[in-house]
Design an enzyme around this catalytic site. Structure first.
Site, PDB file in Angstrom:
ATOM      1  N   VAL A  39      24.955 -10.014 -14.357  1.00 51.45           N
ATOM      2  CA  VAL A  39      24.963 -10.126 -12.899  1.00 51.45           C
ATOM      3  C   VAL A  39      24.592 -11.558 -12.537  1.00 51.45           C
ATOM      4  CG1 VAL A  39      23.921  -9.332 -10.742  1.00 51.45           C
ATOM      5  CG2 VAL A  39      24.311  -7.704 -12.613  1.00 51.45           C
ATOM      6  N   PHE A  40      25.420 -12.203 -11.711  1.00 48.02           N
ATOM      7  CA  PHE A  40      25.127 -13.552 -11.228  1.00 48.02           C
ATOM      8  C   PHE A  40      24.489 -13.441  -9.855  1.00 48.02           C
ATOM      9  CE2 PHE A  40      26.311 -17.428  -8.844  1.00 48.02           C
ATOM     10  CZ  PHE A  40      25.706 -18.375  -9.658  1.00 48.02           C
ATOM     11  N   GLY A  41      23.297 -13.998  -9.730  1.00 49.60           N
ATOM     12  CA  GLY A  41      22.594 -14.018  -8.452  1.00 49.60           C
ATOM     13  C   GLY A  41      22.548 -15.425  -7.890  1.00 49.60           C
ATOM     14  N   TYR A  42      22.830 -15.560  -6.605  1.00 53.72           N
ATOM     15  CA  TYR A  42      22.815 -16.875  -5.952  1.00 53.72           C
ATOM     16  C   TYR A  42      22.015 -16.864  -4.661  1.00 53.72           C
ATOM     17  CZ  TYR A  42      26.478 -14.676  -3.186  1.00 53.72           C
ATOM     18  OH  TYR A  42      27.180 -13.816  -2.383  1.00 53.72           O
ATOM     19  N   GLY A  43      21.513 -15.717  -4.250  1.00 51.44           N
ATOM     20  CA  GLY A  43      20.692 -15.583  -3.039  1.00 51.44           C
ATOM     21  C   GLY A  43      19.354 -14.986  -3.417  1.00 51.44           C
ATOM     22  N   SER A  44      19.007 -13.875  -2.803  1.00 53.34           N
ATOM     23  CA  SER A  44      17.712 -13.261  -3.097  1.00 53.34           C
ATOM     24  C   SER A  44      17.604 -12.785  -4.544  1.00 53.34           C
ATOM     25  CB  SER A  44      17.423 -12.103  -2.143  1.00 53.34           C
ATOM     26  OG  SER A  44      18.392 -11.078  -2.284  1.00 53.34           O
ATOM     27  N   GLU A  52      23.356  -4.456  -1.435  1.00 54.75           N
ATOM     28  CA  GLU A  52      24.376  -5.367  -0.930  1.00 54.75           C
ATOM     29  C   GLU A  52      25.409  -4.666  -0.043  1.00 54.75           C
ATOM     30  OE1 GLU A  52      23.698  -8.410  -1.447  1.00 54.75           O
ATOM     31  OE2 GLU A  52      22.309  -8.248  -3.110  1.00 54.75           O
TER      32      GLU A  52
END
Length: 182
Positions: A9-14, A89
């Site tokens: 999983v790529f996270g870019y926010g929280s 999400e």
């Protein structure tokens, strides 16, 4: 995806600073062709219906890189993690698979899932001036807390990774300046 495969999983926010799901491994990573922007409205976490907060999504930008984090989820946890992320999400984000690259070169995850809010979702707010975005962040609050916290924690996490993000850091400076006003 089969249950024999790990989920990345790529996270870019929280997700960069608060994944809230079990993972086996965490690595800094970036995706090419995207930039992070506070263009998505949040009526379920950092705002409420009628007074949405602003959270990040990615917008296409061919020459750009967006830094974040990839998480490897154990195969036996994948279904539960996906179910939880789908709820988290649900305010306008769709799943998309991308290649996540490691900052030092190479591939961090050949196939990483990210959640992307596109302009066709009902909570999408789109572009606005930085002062307008900052003002909205300053006044917004929702069930997950103040929108300001989201911005400041994201900026702090990116800085800790040595990841430059002019949009996030400009908003952070603007918000901190307004918070410091008498």
């Amino acid at each position: 995806m089969t249950r024999r495969e790990a989920l990345w999983v790529f996270g870019y926010g929280s997700l960069v600073w608060r994944p809230a799901f079990p993972f086996v491994e965490r690595r800094p990573a970036f995706v090419v062709g995207w930039q992070r922007r506070f263009f998505q409205g949040s009526t379920d976490h950092r705002g409420v219906p009628g007074a949405p907060g602003r959270v990040v999504t990615l917008v296409e930008a061919p020459a750009e890189r967006c830094f974040g984090v990839v998480y490897r989820v154990a195969p036996e946890e994948a279904d539960a993690v996906l179910a939880g992320l789908d709820v988290r999400e649900q305010g306008g984000y769709d799943r998309r698979f991308v290649e996540a690259r490691a900052p030092a070169g190479g591939i961090a995850a050949a196939r990483a899932l990210l959640y992307l809010a596109t302009p066709d979702n009902p909570n999408y707010l789109g572009a606005a001036s930085l002062p307008a975005i900052a003002a909205q962040i300053l006044r917004s609050r929702g069930p997950s807390g103040a929108n300001v916290e989201y911005l400041l924690r994201l900026a702090e996490a990116l800085r800790a990774m040595d990841a430059d993000d002019p949009h996030v850091f400009a908003l952070e400076r603007m918000v901190r300046s307004r918070l410091a006003e008498p």
